[in-house]
Design a protein around this motif. Structure first.
Motif, short mmCIF file in Angstrom:
data_model
loop_
_atom_site.label_atom_id
_atom_site.label_comp_id
_atom_site.label_asym_id
_atom_site.label_seq_id
_atom_site.Cartn_x
_atom_site.Cartn_y
_atom_site.Cartn_z
N ALA A 150 -1.71 -1.04 -3.49
CA ALA A 150 -1.09 -0.37 -4.64
C ALA A 150 0.39 -0.76 -4.74
CB ALA A 150 -1.24 1.14 -4.50
N SER A 151 1.04 -0.93 -3.60
CA SER A 151 2.48 -1.27 -3.60
C SER A 151 2.71 -2.66 -4.18
CB SER A 151 3.04 -1.24 -2.17
OG SER A 151 2.82 0.02 -1.59
N ALA A 152 1.82 -3.59 -3.85
CA ALA A 152 1.97 -4.96 -4.37
C ALA A 152 1.43 -5.07 -5.80
CB ALA A 152 1.24 -5.95 -3.46
N GLY A 153 0.66 -4.06 -6.22
CA GLY A 153 0.12 -4.08 -7.58
C GLY A 153 -1.20 -4.83 -7.68
N THR A 154 -1.86 -5.10 -6.55
CA THR A 154 -3.17 -5.77 -6.61
C THR A 154 -4.31 -4.76 -6.78
OG1 THR A 154 -3.09 -5.80 -4.20
CG2 THR A 154 -2.56 -7.87 -5.32
N LEU A 155 -3.99 -3.49 -6.61
CA LEU A 155 -5.00 -2.42 -6.82
C LEU A 155 -4.27 -1.26 -7.51
CD1 LEU A 155 -7.98 -1.83 -5.88
CD2 LEU A 155 -6.98 -0.58 -3.96
N HIS A 156 -4.87 -0.72 -8.57
CA HIS A 156 -4.21 0.39 -9.27
C HIS A 156 -4.15 1.62 -8.35
CE1 HIS A 156 -3.49 3.57 -12.22
NE2 HIS A 156 -2.89 2.61 -12.90
N HIS A 157 -3.05 2.38 -8.45
CA HIS A 157 -2.91 3.51 -7.51
C HIS A 157 -4.00 4.57 -7.68
CE1 HIS A 157 -0.25 4.41 -10.96
NE2 HIS A 157 -0.86 5.56 -10.87
N ASP A 158 -4.63 4.63 -8.85
CA ASP A 158 -5.71 5.61 -9.01
C ASP A 158 -6.97 5.21 -8.22
OD1 ASP A 158 -4.35 7.44 -10.49
OD2 ASP A 158 -4.92 6.57 -12.42
N GLU A 163 18.72 4.90 1.99
CA GLU A 163 19.27 4.88 0.63
C GLU A 163 18.72 3.72 -0.21
OE1 GLU A 163 20.94 5.07 3.41
OE2 GLU A 163 22.27 6.80 3.35
N TYR A 164 18.60 2.53 0.41
CA TYR A 164 18.37 1.34 -0.42
C TYR A 164 17.03 0.64 -0.20
CZ TYR A 164 23.39 2.09 -0.67
OH TYR A 164 24.62 2.66 -0.82
N ALA A 165 16.28 1.03 0.84
CA ALA A 165 15.00 0.34 1.08
C ALA A 165 13.84 1.23 0.67
CB ALA A 165 14.88 -0.05 2.55
N PHE A 166 12.72 0.61 0.37
CA PHE A 166 11.49 1.36 0.07
C PHE A 166 10.60 1.33 1.30
CE2 PHE A 166 12.92 -0.50 -3.93
CZ PHE A 166 12.87 0.58 -4.79
N SER A 167 9.72 2.32 1.40
CA SER A 167 8.70 2.22 2.46
C SER A 167 7.35 2.62 1.90
CB SER A 167 9.09 3.05 3.68
OG SER A 167 8.96 4.39 3.38
N ILE A 168 6.31 2.01 2.45
CA ILE A 168 4.94 2.20 1.93
C ILE A 168 4.39 3.48 2.55
CG2 ILE A 168 2.65 1.13 1.78
CD1 ILE A 168 4.08 -1.61 2.18
N ALA A 169 4.70 4.63 1.93
CA ALA A 169 4.45 5.90 2.61
C ALA A 169 3.38 6.75 1.95
CB ALA A 169 5.74 6.69 2.69
N ASN A 170 3.26 6.67 0.64
CA ASN A 170 2.29 7.50 -0.09
C ASN A 170 2.09 6.90 -1.49
OD1 ASN A 170 4.56 8.39 -1.66
ND2 ASN A 170 5.03 9.86 -0.05
N VAL A 171 1.31 7.58 -2.32
CA VAL A 171 0.99 7.00 -3.64
C VAL A 171 2.24 6.85 -4.50
CG1 VAL A 171 -0.22 7.47 -5.81
CG2 VAL A 171 -1.40 7.80 -3.64
N ASP A 172 3.11 7.87 -4.47
CA ASP A 172 4.32 7.80 -5.31
C ASP A 172 5.21 6.64 -4.88
OD1 ASP A 172 3.53 9.95 -6.80
OD2 ASP A 172 4.48 11.40 -5.46
N ALA A 173 5.34 6.46 -3.56
CA ALA A 173 6.19 5.39 -3.04
C ALA A 173 5.59 4.03 -3.41
CB ALA A 173 6.32 5.51 -1.53
N ALA A 174 4.26 3.93 -3.33
CA ALA A 174 3.60 2.66 -3.66
C ALA A 174 3.84 2.30 -5.12
CB ALA A 174 2.10 2.78 -3.38
N ILE A 179 11.67 -3.88 1.42
CA ILE A 179 10.60 -2.97 1.85
C ILE A 179 10.73 -2.83 3.36
CG2 ILE A 179 8.10 -2.52 1.85
CD1 ILE A 179 9.18 -3.07 -0.98
N TRP A 180 10.91 -1.62 3.83
CA TRP A 180 11.01 -1.38 5.28
C TRP A 180 9.62 -1.02 5.80
CZ3 TRP A 180 13.84 -2.35 9.32
CH2 TRP A 180 13.73 -1.57 10.47
N ALA A 181 9.04 -1.92 6.59
CA ALA A 181 7.69 -1.68 7.14
C ALA A 181 7.76 -1.88 8.65
CB ALA A 181 6.71 -2.66 6.50
N ALA A 182 8.81 -1.34 9.25
CA ALA A 182 9.06 -1.68 10.66
C ALA A 182 8.91 -0.49 11.59
CB ALA A 182 10.42 -2.33 10.81
N GLY A 183 8.05 0.43 11.24
CA GLY A 183 7.75 1.49 12.20
C GLY A 183 7.54 2.84 11.56
#
Ligand code: FAD
Ligand code: NAD
Length: 404
Positions: A51-59, A121-132, A258-262
């Motif tokens: 969903a974050s990359a947009g290859t699958l709709h979040h629904d 403040e400035y990075a995104f993280s893949i945490a939930n549907v809204d974040a994606a 995108i912060w995906a480091a832990g």
């Protein structure tokens, strides 16, 4: 006799599995079961990179909780949990409170930023549907704005992914696959796009099979991903990131980081004063909080030590679901006052890491897989997770059937 109140916090893999198993194990008159979750839907966390990359709709990633719970047995409360007060057997919600006889904490993970300046403040993280959804839309906004500006800023087309763990690699696989279509849609020359992965360890996917790691890295490089290995993110700024490799410090300008480091457990664990390491409670063999035999913790908020390696098991959906299954059994024993509690024994079947919808790497039952076989296996695993919670009807509604 008064029915005990069982309160389950979180409807992710751990909490929902506990709920659906418990509703099968006990009768309507045996306990009051309450499930609390921030949203009225469950999301497949393991699909959020898509969903974050947009290859699958979040629904496609979420479904209503009411579709899988038995409303004769389970009361669903949509609320945000703020704190647990074990001495008063209370759960505080943003707008109310609940009391329990038995509590299950299954509030999942949060991004771990290790105190690195600017990430929150400035990075995104893949945490939930809204974040994606925000990540997907932010990347699209950067691409649309690039062409709309007279004074073109090349950094709008640079995307940095911090961390080449499983989340980082899976997201890169989706992003690299989406790029040709995104460039066509926004009229962007693909050569101007940079996707950079920054990994602090000496290799991508540290600890995973080196041959499979090499395959994954070369497949992603072939699709245009640049890797900066042995390089740590030191700071995130409004303009990008600052990285260091030994004494060499470099600034990378990027419109998207995108912060995906832990990951760490939920902040509610710390707010409630439980002893924990990165908000994960080292549970007893029955998945309970030591000293609080009425509180179970499952999923990413729990910490179980692998006796073979003497290290914690990684926080995964595989373990969260197995913990949920056992937790339901143990709750049924306590509710009935009959039988023995069972200790948790994880049964790790393997790990498969996708590299987009058409490629993957993995080790399953000790056997190495890559390419289309691994990709097929990944979809089988995704569909199995749906099946375990919602049966074949959920698989028919939400399953992945486009295998190649
Ligand atoms: P979650 O599934 O995160 O669920 C937590 C639930 O609690 C959510 O519904 C949330 O909304 C709710 N919640 C949180 N806070 C509150 C609050 N304060 N009040 C009320 N509700 C709240 N693991 C694997 O085994 N295989 C994989 O392929 C895999 N892929 C992954 C891909 C990605 C992109 C990511 C990010 C993780 C992946 N993982 C994978 C890890 C896996 O997703 C987690 O280990 C798993 O989701 C943990 O389950 P959980 O039940 O603890 O938490
Ligand atoms: P992780 O902790 O597994 O990986 C984080 C990576 O970031 C590591 O490689 C680490 O070296 C790197 N890192 C840390 N600090 C850094 C810095 N300052 N700069 C650059 N790199 C840095 O985290 P994750 O990938 O988010 O995974 C979280 C959990 O979810 C894990 O348990 C993982 O197994 C699970 N997961 C599983 C799958 C799967 O099975 N397919 C997919 C995604 C996630």
């Amino acid at each position: 006799m008064r029915k005990p109140n069982v309160v389950i916090l979180g409807a992710g893999y751990g909490g929902l599995m506990t709920t659906v198993r418990l509703q099968k194990l006990i009768g309507v008159n045996e306990a009051n079961i309450t499930l609390v979750n921030k949203h009225d839907y469950h999301y497949e966390t393991t699909w959020l990179h898509e969903a974050s990359a947009g290859t699958l709709h979040h629904d496609r990633v979420r479904y209503p909780i009411r579709d899988v719970i038995d409303r004769n047995k389970v009361k669903f409360v949509q609320a945000t949990v703020t704190k647990i007060v074990p001495d008063e057997k209370k759960v505080l919600l943003a707008d109310g409170e609940l009391t329990y006889d038995y509590l299950v904490i299954a509030l999942g993970f949060e991004s771990e930023t290790f105190g690195i300046k600017g990430l929150k403040e400035y990075a995104f993280s893949i945490a939930n549907v809204d974040a994606a959804r925000q990540i997907r839309e932010h990347i699209e906004y950067q691409f649309a704005t690039y062409n709309a500006e007279e004074d073109k800023k090349p950094e709008r087309l640079t995307i940095v992914v911090g961390g080449a763990g499983f989340t980082g690699i899976e997201f890169l696989g989706e992003l690299a696959n989406r790029m040709p279509e995104l460039c066509r849609e926004y009229d962007i020359d693909p050569h101007k796009v940079r996707i950079i992965c920054v990994e602090a360890a000496p290799t991508a996917l540290p600890g995973f099979d080196p041959e499979l790691v090499e395959y994954a890295v070369s497949q992603l490089e072939r699709k245009g991903v640049e890797f900066k290995i042995g390089t740590a993110i030191k700071e995130c700024t409004p303009d990008g990131i600052i990285v260091a490799k030994g004494d060499d410090v470099e600034e990378i300008k990027a419109g998207t980081v995108i912060w995906a480091a832990g990951v760490r457990g939920s902040r509610v664990i710390e707010e409630s004063g439980f002893e924990a390491a990165r908000a994960r409670v080292k549970v007893d063999p029955y998945l309970r909080v030591p000293g609080h035999e009425d509180i179970f913790v499952v999923g990413d908020c729990s910490l179980v030590i692998d006796e073979e390696t003497n290290r914690p098991y990684p926080p995964t959906a595989q373990i969260a679901m197995q913990e949920g299954q056992l937790c339901a059994k143990n709750l049924a024993v306590l509710i009935r006052g009959q039988g023995e509690l069972e200790p948790f024994k994880p049964d790790i079947k393997g790990t498969v890491c996708s590299l987009g919808h058409d490629d993957a790497i993995g080790v399953v039952f000790g056997k190495k897989l890559w390419g289309t076989k691994a990709s097929f296996m990944k979809k089988v695993i995704d569909n199995r997770a749906l099946y375990l919670i919602g049966g074949s009807s959920l698989v028919m509604k939400k399953g992945k059937f486009k295998f190649f």
